[in-house]
Design a protein around this motif. Sequence first.
Motif, PDB file in Angstrom:
ATOM      1  N   ALA A 212      19.263  48.897  48.023  1.00 29.43           N
ATOM      2  CA  ALA A 212      18.045  48.307  48.579  1.00 29.43           C
ATOM      3  C   ALA A 212      18.039  46.791  48.381  1.00 29.43           C
ATOM      4  O   ALA A 212      17.652  46.041  49.291  1.00 29.43           O
ATOM      5  CB  ALA A 212      16.813  48.936  47.931  1.00 29.43           C
ATOM      6  N   ILE A 213      18.457  46.332  47.212  1.00 31.01           N
ATOM      7  CA  ILE A 213      18.530  44.895  46.966  1.00 31.01           C
ATOM      8  C   ILE A 213      19.552  44.241  47.896  1.00 31.01           C
ATOM      9  O   ILE A 213      19.328  43.150  48.433  1.00 31.01           O
ATOM     10  CB  ILE A 213      18.889  44.615  45.492  1.00 31.01           C
ATOM     11  CG1 ILE A 213      17.780  45.116  44.563  1.00 31.01           C
ATOM     12  CG2 ILE A 213      19.167  43.135  45.266  1.00 31.01           C
ATOM     13  CD1 ILE A 213      16.445  44.437  44.746  1.00 31.01           C
ATOM     14  N   ALA A 214      20.659  44.927  48.109  1.00 30.73           N
ATOM     15  CA  ALA A 214      21.697  44.380  48.994  1.00 30.73           C
ATOM     16  C   ALA A 214      21.182  44.227  50.424  1.00 30.73           C
ATOM     17  O   ALA A 214      21.540  43.262  51.127  1.00 30.73           O
ATOM     18  CB  ALA A 214      22.935  45.281  48.970  1.00 30.73           C
ATOM     19  N   ARG A 215      20.332  45.156  50.867  1.00 32.63           N
ATOM     20  CA  ARG A 215      19.826  45.102  52.240  1.00 32.63           C
ATOM     21  C   ARG A 215      18.607  44.207  52.372  1.00 32.63           C
ATOM     22  O   ARG A 215      18.455  43.526  53.390  1.00 32.63           O
ATOM     23  CB  ARG A 215      19.472  46.505  52.731  1.00 32.63           C
ATOM     24  CG  ARG A 215      20.652  47.424  52.931  1.00 32.63           C
ATOM     25  CD  ARG A 215      20.332  48.506  53.959  1.00 32.63           C
ATOM     26  NE  ARG A 215      20.186  47.966  55.306  1.00 32.63           N
ATOM     27  CZ  ARG A 215      19.932  48.713  56.387  1.00 32.63           C
ATOM     28  NH1 ARG A 215      19.792  50.035  56.258  1.00 32.63           N
ATOM     29  NH2 ARG A 215      19.812  48.155  57.569  1.00 32.63           N
ATOM     30  N   GLY A 216      17.719  44.227  51.379  1.00 36.30           N
ATOM     31  CA  GLY A 216      16.437  43.549  51.518  1.00 36.30           C
ATOM     32  C   GLY A 216      16.260  42.294  50.706  1.00 36.30           C
ATOM     33  O   GLY A 216      15.260  41.603  50.856  1.00 36.30           O
ATOM     34  N   GLY A 217      17.206  41.999  49.813  1.00 30.43           N
ATOM     35  CA  GLY A 217      17.077  40.827  48.966  1.00 30.43           C
ATOM     36  C   GLY A 217      16.369  41.146  47.677  1.00 30.43           C
ATOM     37  O   GLY A 217      15.854  42.262  47.474  1.00 30.43           O
ATOM     38  N   PRO A 218      16.321  40.189  46.735  1.00 35.75           N
ATOM     39  CA  PRO A 218      15.723  40.428  45.427  1.00 35.75           C
ATOM     40  C   PRO A 218      14.235  40.713  45.497  1.00 35.75           C
ATOM     41  O   PRO A 218      13.555  40.291  46.454  1.00 35.75           O
ATOM     42  CB  PRO A 218      16.009  39.140  44.659  1.00 35.75           C
ATOM     43  CG  PRO A 218      16.186  38.102  45.732  1.00 35.75           C
ATOM     44  CD  PRO A 218      16.819  38.811  46.891  1.00 35.75           C
ATOM     45  N   VAL A 219      13.728  41.428  44.496  1.00 34.42           N
ATOM     46  CA  VAL A 219      12.305  41.769  44.476  1.00 34.42           C
ATOM     47  C   VAL A 219      11.463  40.526  44.233  1.00 34.42           C
ATOM     48  O   VAL A 219      10.454  40.306  44.913  1.00 34.42           O
ATOM     49  CB  VAL A 219      12.029  42.822  43.379  1.00 34.42           C
ATOM     50  CG1 VAL A 219      10.550  43.198  43.358  1.00 34.42           C
ATOM     51  CG2 VAL A 219      12.890  44.056  43.594  1.00 34.42           C
TER      52      VAL A 219
END
Length: 223
Positions: A212-219
Amino acid sequence: MLTLHHLDHSRSQRVLWLLEELELPYEIKLYTRDRQTMLGPAELKKVHPLGKSPVITDGELTLAESAAILEYLLDRYGSGRLAPPAGSSEYLRFRYWMHYAEGSAMPPLLLKLVFDRVANGPMPFFVRPVAMAIANGANKAFIGPQLKLHLDYMESELGKSLWFAGDEFSAADIQMSFPLEAAQSRAGLDASRPRLSAFLQRIRERPAYQRAIARGGPVMPGR
């Protein structure tokens, strides 16, 4: 096709993470915040009138609000995964934490963000002392004690089980991740609360979280 309208550094990261945990087919449409206002772009209002994220579209359905989206995805596509059995004591805890995350944990975190911006934002030099006094007073009298109260409470609750709803990872842990990420980023959550720190370490080690981080970027910005 199920589509997630994903705004960077936002609660929609939780929806993206759940989609990856469930290994569902989906599309992602990425939106970027205005770096001055930190608000979502006008294009999001074409998807939902509030112009906020997360929002999903699934056929004719458009749905906003993190908990509502997570519960919809579990009900329609979960096949019993990532939620305790209905009627169990774990299920009651699951529902509690699903709503505690936004109803109780996030308000003091948002207040801290707002008052920190009041204290540190651009303003005439003669106004700054007043703004800082107001912000510091609010933090000392209310926001700080509330943050401590909630962080102590969550730390204690994780002493009852490995995860928030029991000994099995569930979507309640996904929902709870955002306030805890925010608390670590800007509200003093550190190693003095080892159970919460270990929780964050565990979730970040999950392959679906990393996808999810790889697709959407850091939280959080800078993380």
